[in-house]
Scaffold this active site. Structure first.
Site, PDB file in Angstrom:
ATOM      1  N   TRP A  42       9.562   3.625  -9.424  1.00  0.00           N
ATOM      2  CA  TRP A  42       9.997   2.960  -8.183  1.00  0.00           C
ATOM      3  C   TRP A  42      10.877   3.928  -7.414  1.00  0.00           C
ATOM      4  O   TRP A  42      11.677   4.665  -8.019  1.00  0.00           O
ATOM      5  CB  TRP A  42      10.774   1.681  -8.500  1.00  0.00           C
ATOM      6  CG  TRP A  42       9.939   0.445  -8.428  1.00  0.00           C
ATOM      7  CD1 TRP A  42       9.909  -0.457  -7.407  1.00  0.00           C
ATOM      8  CD2 TRP A  42       8.998  -0.043  -9.398  1.00  0.00           C
ATOM      9  NE1 TRP A  42       9.007  -1.467  -7.670  1.00  0.00           N
ATOM     10  CE2 TRP A  42       8.433  -1.237  -8.880  1.00  0.00           C
ATOM     11  CE3 TRP A  42       8.545   0.409 -10.635  1.00  0.00           C
ATOM     12  CZ2 TRP A  42       7.473  -1.974  -9.571  1.00  0.00           C
ATOM     13  CZ3 TRP A  42       7.590  -0.315 -11.321  1.00  0.00           C
ATOM     14  CH2 TRP A  42       7.065  -1.487 -10.791  1.00  0.00           C
ATOM     15  N   ASP A 185      14.510  -8.333  -3.743  1.00  0.00           N
ATOM     16  CA  ASP A 185      13.322  -9.126  -3.449  1.00  0.00           C
ATOM     17  C   ASP A 185      13.544 -10.583  -3.043  1.00  0.00           C
ATOM     18  O   ASP A 185      13.081 -11.024  -2.023  1.00  0.00           O
ATOM     19  CB  ASP A 185      12.378  -9.122  -4.660  1.00  0.00           C
ATOM     20  CG  ASP A 185      12.205  -7.729  -5.246  1.00  0.00           C
ATOM     21  OD1 ASP A 185      12.748  -6.766  -4.678  1.00  0.00           O
ATOM     22  OD2 ASP A 185      11.534  -7.605  -6.272  1.00  0.00           O
ATOM     23  N   GLU A 423      18.601  -5.220 -16.792  1.00  0.00           N
ATOM     24  CA  GLU A 423      18.334  -5.065 -15.366  1.00  0.00           C
ATOM     25  C   GLU A 423      19.478  -5.724 -14.575  1.00  0.00           C
ATOM     26  O   GLU A 423      19.981  -5.181 -13.612  1.00  0.00           O
ATOM     27  CB  GLU A 423      16.996  -5.748 -15.078  1.00  0.00           C
ATOM     28  CG  GLU A 423      16.444  -5.541 -13.699  1.00  0.00           C
ATOM     29  CD  GLU A 423      15.117  -6.274 -13.518  1.00  0.00           C
ATOM     30  OE1 GLU A 423      14.722  -7.070 -14.411  1.00  0.00           O
ATOM     31  OE2 GLU A 423      14.475  -6.068 -12.471  1.00  0.00           O
TER      32      GLU A 423
END
Ligand code: 9WN
Length: 450
Positions: A42, A185, A423
């Site tokens: 990413w 997101d 994460e």
């Protein structure tokens, strides 16, 4: 205080574990964002990952950014995903669903990518990598300096692409055409803009993979959100990923105040590197101009009622009103007057944010625990993201706020001392959430420790 049942690894062990995670996620040419959930590169992850790698091996850190830069699109865009060879079916949406290479003449040769971008944190990483290399031997220094010379024109082209194609209001506030481009997101920042995205009946069917790879599907975005994410991809496919047609037609077009703040800082760093490495004066001046515009655009978004910065929905003509970490964008890049800045700093330290007495560690949560949109286990709707803590700390150090930067480092390490390299973390309990062994978490822990 952190939960009593959390294990806390001593710093040396934590650093060793972090190095082990980066090594384990390394395919040779790229470090995947995470072992199972994100088995590809990413864009903004690669920036932070390269900072961690720089503590282990400068050559390897440089190779990471070279891999990303080799996937640069013809117009200058750095794509948000670079897919690993052969790994087409282990992430959704994969290269087939994007169809970027079939549909766009701008897509790079020889490597498959998605068709959108992510925040431009790369120049920040290059600056940090150079600093780290200069603490080492002559070979490390030469490797890093050679890389700065090689990568500078490419990074300049990337910044130019953003300035030319993503400033629909003409005032420096850069827009995203998909929540994925923001890197946050499902943040409540995007809820109202997504309410205006209506998936067509002809949205091709799909199967999500992410839900199988986390302990609890409630940590991830909902199916309704995914339909909208995929519908936007469909809209972009239909205009062949032409950057201006995408901006003209996407049903999602939002001025992203956090991405714009990152752009301002990255332009500053790139301009400074340009000065030092003898790059063309006209290009350096362009970067300085973009930084100044971005900085004043960020300041201009501030809500007079709350002092927080806001995103701008260009389609609806409205400002976002939720309390997310993006509200602090002006503290990162600067641009406010002293009074407004002081007030925003005390909001940051106050009970609705880092000073919340219920929080396990004093890092900025993605959404304020005082906001009705707050969901402590769900992705960008509440959890703390160590990598964002790093970015805040880095920015604060640059602004001359050494004590604040140090506090972010200490609190970030406290959160990550369980050695899970999650994460994201539950802000109230410190529980590790999302993917474990996430590369950018390991990378920032290494930078905090070394
Ligand atoms: C979509 C890789 C990426 C991060 C983003 C994060 C998440 C992807 C996903 O993972 O996004 O791009 O599938 O959920 O939101 O910031 O770059 O770590």
């Amino acid at each position: 205080a952190a939960r009593a049942d959390r294990q806390e690894l001593p710093p040396r062990l934590l650093a060793a574990r972090a190095a082990y995670v980066l090594h384990g996620n390394d395919t040779g040419s790229l470090v995947t964002a995470a072992p199972r959930l994100y088995p590809h590169m990413w864009s903004w992850d690669a920036a932070f990952i390269s900072v961690g790698l720089a503590h282990l091996d400068i050559g390897r850190a440089v190779a990471e950014l070279d891999t990303l830069l080799a996937a640069q699109w013809r117009g200058g865009m750095l794509p948000h995903i670079v897919f690993t060879e052969g790994g087409a079916d282990d992430y959704f949406p994969g290269p087939q669903r994007w169809g970027a290479h079939e549909l766009s003449p701008d897509a790079p040769q020889g490597v498959r990518t998605s068709g959108i971008c992510q925040p431009p944190a790369h120049a920040i990483a290059v600056g940090r990598l150079l600093e780290i290399a200069r603490r080492g031997g002559a070979l490390d220094r030469a490797t890093a300096e050679d890389f700065v010379r090689r990568s500078w024109p490419k990074l300049h082209a990337w910044h130019r692409w953003l300035a030319e194609h993503r400033d629909p209001g003409g005032d420096g506030l850069l827009a995203v055409v998909h929540g994925w481009e923001s890197g946050m997101d499902n943040s409540p920042r995007w809820d109202s803009a997504y309410a205006g995205v209506h998936p067509g009946a002809d949205l091709p069917p799909y199967v999500r993979r992410d839900l199988r790879l986390v302990a609890d599907a409630g940590m991830r975005p909902s199916d309704e959100e995914y339909d909208r994410y995929l519908w936007l991809v469909e809209e972009m496919r239909r205009v062949g990923y032409d950057p201006d047609r995408v901006v003209a037609t996407s049903s999602f077009l939002v001025g992203d105040v956090f991405l714009t703040a990152i752009f301002a800082m990255a332009c500053d760093v790139l301009a400074e590197l340009g000065q030092e490495f003898g790059q063309p004066a006209a290009r350096i001046a362009e970067l300085e101009g973009w930084a100044a515009r971005a900085r004043s655009a960020v300041a201009a978004t501030v809500d007079p009622a709350t002092g927080l910065a806001r995103d701008r929905d260009f389609r609806a003509g409205t400002w976002s009103g939720t309390r997310t970490m993006a509200g602090f964008a002006p503290l990162l890049c600067g641009g406010l007057d002293r009074t407004a800045e002081r007030a925003l700093l005390s909001t940051l330290d106050g009970p609705e944010w880092c000073g919340n007495p219920g929080m396990a560690a004093g890092l900025v949560p993605s959404t304020s625990p005082a906001d009705e949109a707050f969901r402590p286990r769900q992705y960008w709707r509440g959890p703390q993201w160590p990598v964002m803590g790093w970015l805040f700390g880095w920015s604060f150090a640059r602004r001359g706020w050494a004590e604040r930067a140090e506090r972010h480092r200490a609190e970030g390490l406290r959160l990550c001392s369980d050695g899970a390299f999650a994460e994201y973390y539950h802000p109230l309990t410190g529980e590790p959430l999302g993917s474990l062994d996430q590369s950018w978490t390991a990378a920032v822990v290494l930078d905090w420790l070394c």
